[in-house]
Motif scaffolding. Sequence first.
Motif, PDB file in Angstrom:
ATOM      1  N   GLN A 161       0.828  -1.101  -0.067  1.00  0.00           N
ATOM      2  CA  GLN A 161      -0.018  -0.125  -0.029  1.00  0.00           C
ATOM      3  C   GLN A 161       0.858   1.326  -0.011  1.00  0.00           C
ATOM      4  O   GLN A 161       0.605   2.276  -0.815  1.00  0.00           O
ATOM      5  CB  GLN A 161      -0.910  -0.192   1.197  1.00  0.00           C
ATOM      6  N   VAL A 162       2.107   1.175   0.683  1.00  0.00           N
ATOM      7  CA  VAL A 162       2.655   2.538   0.876  1.00  0.00           C
ATOM      8  C   VAL A 162       3.406   2.592  -0.333  1.00  0.00           C
ATOM      9  O   VAL A 162       3.458   3.916  -1.009  1.00  0.00           O
ATOM     10  CB  VAL A 162       3.957   2.196   2.195  1.00  0.00           C
ATOM     11  N   THR A 163       4.017   1.714  -1.178  1.00  0.00           N
ATOM     12  CA  THR A 163       4.618   1.709  -2.485  1.00  0.00           C
ATOM     13  C   THR A 163       3.684   2.357  -3.400  1.00  0.00           C
ATOM     14  O   THR A 163       4.015   3.256  -4.170  1.00  0.00           O
ATOM     15  CB  THR A 163       5.121   0.242  -2.866  1.00  0.00           C
ATOM     16  N   ASN A 164       2.468   1.937  -3.497  1.00  0.00           N
ATOM     17  CA  ASN A 164       1.180   2.211  -4.430  1.00  0.00           C
ATOM     18  C   ASN A 164       0.788   3.532  -4.014  1.00  0.00           C
ATOM     19  O   ASN A 164       0.377   4.031  -5.089  1.00  0.00           O
ATOM     20  CB  ASN A 164      -0.108   1.230  -4.271  1.00  0.00           C
ATOM     21  N   GLY A 165       0.971   4.092  -2.967  1.00  0.00           N
ATOM     22  CA  GLY A 165       0.594   5.511  -2.452  1.00  0.00           C
ATOM     23  C   GLY A 165       1.372   6.531  -3.410  1.00  0.00           C
ATOM     24  O   GLY A 165       0.903   7.368  -3.905  1.00  0.00           O
ATOM     25  N   VAL A 166       2.803   6.123  -3.562  1.00  0.00           N
ATOM     26  CA  VAL A 166       3.406   7.047  -4.337  1.00  0.00           C
ATOM     27  C   VAL A 166       2.897   7.139  -5.841  1.00  0.00           C
ATOM     28  O   VAL A 166       2.692   8.361  -6.386  1.00  0.00           O
ATOM     29  CB  VAL A 166       4.972   6.782  -4.390  1.00  0.00           C
ATOM     30  N   ALA A 167       2.909   5.866  -6.440  1.00  0.00           N
ATOM     31  CA  ALA A 167       2.247   5.739  -7.891  1.00  0.00           C
ATOM     32  C   ALA A 167       0.845   6.550  -7.957  1.00  0.00           C
ATOM     33  O   ALA A 167       0.622   7.149  -8.932  1.00  0.00           O
ATOM     34  CB  ALA A 167       2.312   4.457  -8.223  1.00  0.00           C
TER      35      ALA A 167
END
Length: 323
Positions: free
Chosen positions: A291-297
Amino acid sequence: MTQRALALGKDLVGLEHLSAEQIQVFLDTAEAFKEISERPIKKVPVLRGKTIVNLFFEPSTRTRISFEFAEKRLSADTVNIATTASSVAKGETLVDTARNLEAMRIDMVVVRHWASGAAKFLAERIRSNVINAGDGAHEHPTQGLLDLLTIRDHRGRVAGLNVCIVGDILHSRVARSNIWGLLKLGANVAVCSPKTLLPPGIADLGVTVLRRIEEAIEWADVLNVLRLQLERMQAGYVPSLREYNRVFGVSKVRLARAQREILILHPGPMNRGVEIDSDVADGPHSMILAQVTNGVAVRMAVLYLLAGGEPEKAEAAKTAEGA
């Protein structure tokens, strides 16, 4: 898909009034931008020359830093304003602060505020794009989008899945954005919480109310676990944190009784040993770091699209000169 359906507007203040097609545009564009964060040089020039102000009236770690990463990876100029060190602390209003910033020729404002409706209020009064990074107990649209993207990544779809939101629904802006987004994309949505932490009329939104965590685990394909927002509570919502964990905590023992693998999400910050146990948060079915990684995208996609980027050109933007 018509141009009218894809008109995203000037601002992103919530998911409630977006169509399923508009939400899909944000998700698909985020998918195109995910690869940038895996490069040795994590930068493309698509927002070069744009100035974005992060205006946070409440504490934040993940959301603020995620927006800042997204802005810098798109080559925007970023200004972070801590309101405790600004004229807001002297009594200046939200609108006056934003208008003074706008006079310095900014392009976008990312705002988090303790008052529900603050982002919409601001968006109606300034020309710059406004992105809601969480307003009171109203909405947190980019969190809702990144949760949808994470579910889609790991289940291949959202439509038809059973998604249960567990925890402090009453005070949660994440819950509201998730409910709107999930329903629009065709998921079956339930909530599970003590009665004291359920908003009045929650079932009217089209969700199922489950009373026991065991029932939620038996029903769900995905559990989105929310923390108790103790900073928004006065007293009397739950007997104690230990009692809440005993009755509603998501534990490895409880998950082991499920008939299928359940995806575990949590927007953070986590209260380990309260709403979620460490062996679940760090377990094989936890998507919390994804989720954290996808938050940037997702935030890159929102910034790009609101700045006038065209969805079908997002792939080309990744390989633009100077990337």
